[in-house]
Design a protein around this motif. Structure first.
Motif, mmCIF file in Angstrom:
data_model
loop_
_atom_site.group_PDB
_atom_site.id
_atom_site.type_symbol
_atom_site.label_atom_id
_atom_site.label_comp_id
_atom_site.label_asym_id
_atom_site.label_seq_id
_atom_site.Cartn_x
_atom_site.Cartn_y
_atom_site.Cartn_z
ATOM 1 N N LYS A 347 0.692 -1.193 0.114
ATOM 2 C CA LYS A 347 -0.169 0.066 0.136
ATOM 3 C C LYS A 347 0.787 1.193 -0.139
ATOM 4 C CE LYS A 347 -4.086 -2.098 2.276
ATOM 5 N NZ LYS A 347 -4.728 -2.169 3.565
ATOM 6 N N ASP A 348 2.186 1.123 0.740
ATOM 7 C CA ASP A 348 2.961 2.596 0.834
ATOM 8 C C ASP A 348 3.405 2.700 -0.527
ATOM 9 O OD1 ASP A 348 4.654 4.398 2.318
ATOM 10 O OD2 ASP A 348 5.973 2.945 1.133
ATOM 11 N N ARG A 349 3.902 1.743 -1.296
ATOM 12 C CA ARG A 349 4.777 1.691 -2.719
ATOM 13 C C ARG A 349 3.475 2.270 -3.673
ATOM 14 N NH1 ARG A 349 8.920 -3.194 -2.735
ATOM 15 N NH2 ARG A 349 10.414 -2.309 -1.424
ATOM 16 N N ALA A 350 2.187 1.885 -3.306
ATOM 17 C CA ALA A 350 1.103 2.201 -4.435
ATOM 18 C C ALA A 350 1.017 3.766 -4.403
ATOM 19 C CB ALA A 350 -0.112 1.250 -4.230
ATOM 20 N N ALA A 351 0.982 3.951 -2.899
ATOM 21 C CA ALA A 351 0.788 5.477 -2.557
ATOM 22 C C ALA A 351 1.895 6.368 -3.254
ATOM 23 C CB ALA A 351 0.404 5.616 -1.176
ATOM 24 N N ARG A 352 3.031 5.902 -3.140
ATOM 25 C CA ARG A 352 3.933 6.646 -3.455
ATOM 26 C C ARG A 352 4.182 6.639 -5.223
ATOM 27 N NH1 ARG A 352 8.589 3.395 -0.823
ATOM 28 N NH2 ARG A 352 10.063 4.531 -2.100
ATOM 29 N N LEU A 353 3.739 5.471 -5.969
ATOM 30 C CA LEU A 353 3.770 5.652 -7.184
ATOM 31 C C LEU A 353 2.491 6.516 -7.791
ATOM 32 C CD1 LEU A 353 4.942 4.331 -9.716
ATOM 33 C CD2 LEU A 353 3.404 2.336 -9.625
ATOM 34 N N ARG A 354 1.510 6.309 -7.005
ATOM 35 C CA ARG A 354 0.357 7.565 -7.336
ATOM 36 C C ARG A 354 0.830 8.801 -7.220
ATOM 37 N NH1 ARG A 354 -3.190 3.823 -3.924
ATOM 38 N NH2 ARG A 354 -4.060 2.490 -5.506
ATOM 39 N N ALA A 355 1.407 9.276 -6.031
ATOM 40 C CA ALA A 355 1.832 10.683 -5.987
ATOM 41 C C ALA A 355 3.004 11.022 -7.096
ATOM 42 C CB ALA A 355 2.872 10.653 -4.484
ATOM 43 N N ALA A 356 3.741 9.871 -7.504
ATOM 44 C CA ALA A 356 4.701 10.257 -8.837
ATOM 45 C C ALA A 356 3.750 10.561 -9.990
ATOM 46 C CB ALA A 356 5.614 9.212 -9.142
ATOM 47 N N GLY A 357 2.521 9.853 -10.130
ATOM 48 C CA GLY A 357 1.689 9.840 -10.970
ATOM 49 C C GLY A 357 1.044 11.253 -11.127
ATOM 50 N N ALA A 358 0.905 11.829 -9.926
ATOM 51 C CA ALA A 358 0.188 13.174 -9.765
ATOM 52 C C ALA A 358 0.900 14.297 -10.245
ATOM 53 C CB ALA A 358 -0.441 13.196 -8.358
ATOM 54 N N ARG A 359 2.221 14.157 -9.978
ATOM 55 C CA ARG A 359 3.278 15.045 -10.197
ATOM 56 C C ARG A 359 3.318 15.090 -11.911
ATOM 57 N NH1 ARG A 359 6.154 12.755 -5.854
ATOM 58 N NH2 ARG A 359 7.487 11.347 -7.361
ATOM 59 N N ILE A 406 -7.193 26.545 -23.836
ATOM 60 C CA ILE A 406 -6.894 26.172 -22.468
ATOM 61 C C ILE A 406 -6.451 27.405 -21.758
ATOM 62 C CG2 ILE A 406 -5.958 24.494 -20.949
ATOM 63 C CD1 ILE A 406 -8.119 23.290 -22.633
ATOM 64 N N THR A 407 -6.999 27.631 -20.425
ATOM 65 C CA THR A 407 -6.475 28.885 -20.023
ATOM 66 C C THR A 407 -5.780 28.706 -18.644
ATOM 67 O OG1 THR A 407 -8.529 29.158 -18.971
ATOM 68 C CG2 THR A 407 -8.324 30.283 -20.762
ATOM 69 N N GLY A 408 -5.894 27.338 -18.105
ATOM 70 C CA GLY A 408 -5.232 26.940 -17.037
ATOM 71 C C GLY A 408 -5.413 25.761 -16.321
ATOM 72 N N HIS A 409 -5.428 25.488 -15.158
ATOM 73 C CA HIS A 409 -5.962 24.262 -14.636
ATOM 74 C C HIS A 409 -6.039 24.457 -13.015
ATOM 75 C CE1 HIS A 409 -2.124 22.607 -12.746
ATOM 76 N NE2 HIS A 409 -1.472 23.360 -13.844
ATOM 77 N N ASN A 410 -6.743 23.597 -12.498
ATOM 78 C CA ASN A 410 -6.723 23.520 -10.938
ATOM 79 C C ASN A 410 -6.268 22.362 -10.383
ATOM 80 O OD1 ASN A 410 -8.313 21.239 -11.593
ATOM 81 N ND2 ASN A 410 -10.396 22.174 -10.957
ATOM 82 N N GLY A 411 -5.282 21.735 -10.973
ATOM 83 C CA GLY A 411 -4.471 20.631 -10.402
ATOM 84 C C GLY A 411 -5.079 19.181 -10.772
#
Length: 424
Positions: A347-359, A406-411
């Motif tokens: 679960k920890d590695r999945a969360a870290r990989l998701r965080a990389a995906g979010a970046r 496209i004018t911007g984004h909210n994340g």
């Protein structure tokens, strides 16, 4: 309740087949029934299906509940043993009206509930015609089913059978029907879509099928593919990426990992170098293309260095839309017998990989600001660009194709300004 309600889990292929199921069940005269089309890709998917079945029974005590799909195929006894379930149909049986006409009465034993045959004995996929895809502004077309590969983590071949393709003419006919019904975007889908055609006369490829569709159905405005294996991409597909504006600049890759030893233990057919080379090639051909990918975190024997190689591959390939799955052992698969990691570590590695995906996704959004796009408006106030990036489109008419800046984004979503309204 009256009529036939369908609850769908899992992939786009299941979404398409749910429409076939609904039509076949109604043709058979089924009424006051709930069809649950399950997914088996993870243990969590199976758990969610069982939870939905229990909820459906509480909410509809007098309805007939029929369970089908991949989890019903691979874990038929589990679902037949549920008191809430009236019948269990296999993945082949669910597409035939005769299956719904021959359903047992309420109150039968678990054994009598079962209508699940050997999926490995199925040698062909019959063309299925649907008029619409309920709740979707994009239409899915099944072009292939099953899989001849045996990745060590995957139960799906045992739920879907061996690879078999829908003849090209039938796919063209289905596309015409859906375009005539008002769909401007078509998505070709399958279990292992890039294996398309190996069992057909002349061995056509997925790329050739896509070329043929765009030629013979000129009213298709946008064409997409579902998940593909880049290692199986053919020269026709590369031609489309480079030269065909109606072929959307987005591909979703079945990467699964970025470490070569783990890829071998998964029994994948590509290396990390293959994945990087494919990403580089499609970007040279189509600079505006975006890539999505499925990746598994916490596969058995995965070390910290191996995990970091997976993160590095996602970064090197510039994966804009990363779908992360914590490894889930599926009984009956070779990986389930390998040395397992602690679940907390998975679960920890999945969360870290998701965080990389979010970046990576945020970087992708940054790069799209200022670009001109044509968005397809969904039913939920959002829309998709050509490269499958979500845009805030509140107030716009679903199914409309709208040119925007496209004018911007909210994340999470892009923001836009309308340039000129296009015809729906």
């Amino acid at each position: 309740m009256s009529g036939v309600e369908v609850i769908t889990f899992g992939c786009r292929l299941n979404t398409y087949e749910s429409e076939v199921m609904r039509a076949e069940a109604e043709k058979a005269g089924l009424n006051n029934a709930i069809l649950v089309n399950t997914c088996a890709v993870t243990g969590e998917a199976v758990r969610q299906a069982r939870q939905a079945i229990r909820r459906a029974r509480r909410d509809n005590p007098h309805a007939r509940i029929i369970v089908t799909g991949c989890a019903a195929q691979t874990e038929k006894d589990v679902f037949a043993g549920m008191a809430e379930v009236d019948a269990v149909l296999g993945n082949e049986e669910k597409l035939k009206s005769a299956s719904y006409r021959s359903l047992p009465d309420f109150g039968v034993s678990a054994e009598e509930k079962l209508r699940v045959n050997d999926i490995m004995s199925v040698r062909a996929t019959a063309p299925q015609m649907v008029k619409h895809i309920d709740g979707h502004v994009r239409a899915f077309i099944q072009v292939q089913n099953g899989c001849d590969h045996r990745c060590t983590f995957c139960i799906i071949p045992y739920g879907r059978g061996n690879s078999r393709s829908v003849p090209m003419g039938a796919v063209v006919d289905q596309a015409r029907k859906l375009v005539d019904g008002g769909y401007s975007e078509i998505v070709l889908t399958g279990v292992d879509a890039t294996s398309y055609g190996a069992d057909l006369p002349g061995t056509p490829t997925l790329g050739l099928l896509a070329k043929t569709l765009l030629k013979q159905v000129p009213d298709i405005r946008r064409l997409r593919l579902s998940s593909i294996d880049g290692i199986e991409a053919d020269h026709h597909l590369f031609d489309l990426i480079a030269d065909e504006a109606r072929f959307m600049p987005h591909l979703h890759l079945s990467l699964q990992h970025g470490d070569d030893m783990i890829l071998k233990r998964m029994k994948r057919r590509h290396s990390s170098a293959d994945a990087r080379a494919f990403a580089d090639q499609v970007r040279r051909l189509r600079p505006d293309i975006s890539l999505g990918a499925d990746m598994i975190a916490g596969f058995p024997t995965e070390t910290e260095d191996m995990f970091e190689n997976a993160v590095r591959l996602a970064e090197d390939c510039g994966i804009a839309h990363l779908h992360v799955f914590p490894y889930s052992p599926r009984p009956g698969t070779p990986a389930a017998r390998m040395p397992q990691l602690d679940r907390a570590l998975v679960k920890d590695r999945a969360a870290r990989l998701r965080a990389a995906g979010a970046r990576l996704h945020a970087r992708h959004l940054d790069g799209m600001v200022g670009s001109e796009q044509t968005i397809l408006v969904e039913n939920n106030g959002l829309a998709h660009t050509e490269n499958f990036t979500l845009v805030d489109a509140a107030g716009l008419k679903p199914r409309a194709l709208v040119p925007v800046t496209i004018t911007g984004h909210n994340g999470k979503h892009l923001t836009m300004q309308i340039k000129q309204m296009a015809a729906a």
